[in-house]
Scaffold this motif. Sequence first.
Motif, PDB file in Angstrom:
ATOM      1  N   PRO A 174       0.818  -1.208   0.000  1.00 62.63           N
ATOM      2  CA  PRO A 174       0.000   0.000   0.000  1.00 62.63           C
ATOM      3  C   PRO A 174       0.853   1.260   0.000  1.00 62.63           C
ATOM      4  O   PRO A 174       1.963   1.273   0.503  1.00 62.63           O
TER       5      PRO A 174
ATOM      6  N   ARG B  51      -0.555   2.093   6.819  1.00 61.84           N
ATOM      7  CA  ARG B  51      -0.926   2.148   5.399  1.00 61.84           C
ATOM      8  C   ARG B  51      -1.985   1.109   5.064  1.00 61.84           C
ATOM      9  O   ARG B  51      -2.934   1.394   4.339  1.00 61.84           O
TER      10      ARG B  51
ATOM     11  N   GLU C 189      -5.796   1.939   3.841  1.00 52.85           N
ATOM     12  CA  GLU C 189      -6.374   1.385   2.612  1.00 52.85           C
ATOM     13  C   GLU C 189      -7.672   0.631   2.905  1.00 52.85           C
ATOM     14  O   GLU C 189      -8.627   0.730   2.147  1.00 52.85           O
TER      15      GLU C 189
ATOM     16  N   THR D  49      -1.335   2.294  -6.441  1.00 56.40           N
ATOM     17  CA  THR D  49      -1.851   1.734  -5.193  1.00 56.40           C
ATOM     18  C   THR D  49      -3.314   2.134  -5.070  1.00 56.40           C
ATOM     19  O   THR D  49      -3.784   3.057  -5.745  1.00 56.40           O
ATOM     20  N   TRP D  50      -4.036   1.465  -4.185  1.00 50.34           N
ATOM     21  CA  TRP D  50      -5.428   1.834  -3.963  1.00 50.34           C
ATOM     22  C   TRP D  50      -5.518   3.284  -3.473  1.00 50.34           C
ATOM     23  O   TRP D  50      -6.381   4.047  -3.900  1.00 50.34           O
ATOM     24  N   THR D  51      -4.605   3.685  -2.589  1.00 43.61           N
ATOM     25  CA  THR D  51      -4.601   5.052  -2.092  1.00 43.61           C
ATOM     26  C   THR D  51      -4.477   6.042  -3.247  1.00 43.61           C
ATOM     27  O   THR D  51      -5.183   7.046  -3.300  1.00 43.61           O
TER      28      THR D  51
END
Length: 135
Positions: free
Chosen positions: A43, A52, A56, A95-97
């Motif tokens: 993440p 992190r 997420e 990343t998802w973030t």
Amino acid sequence: MTNRKKPDQFDWRNRDLADWNTNTFLSFIADKTKEKYGVDYVPGGIGSKQQRWSRERGMLKQAQGRYGNAVLKRFIEICWRNYRTSQPDKFPYPTWTFMYSYMDRYFPQAQAEIAREQKRQEAKEVDYAELAEWL
């Protein structure tokens, strides 16, 4: 009567999309990142590794509640399709973030695609009993 057990929450390939939770989505993201980019998923953002992952999970849960599983999955797929980086050694994958924070412009596209698919599916489902009443 058989008591059918749902596949494990991490088994996104065999679990119904309607039953996905944050762990399922994270497994999906991790597996597909390995498949698409050839690296293990980590993440993004600042903070410890645990912070992190927690961030997420929270962001995924929020998006899941707001958009639903079908739109969320499609959004992630659109982000992968459109991700470009000028620093592939530093940022080989989104990343998802990053997706949720900087690629959110793709949510309307994901919503529209899912809505079109649902309309097509509904059009294919004919209620013959109702149709017989009209005749």
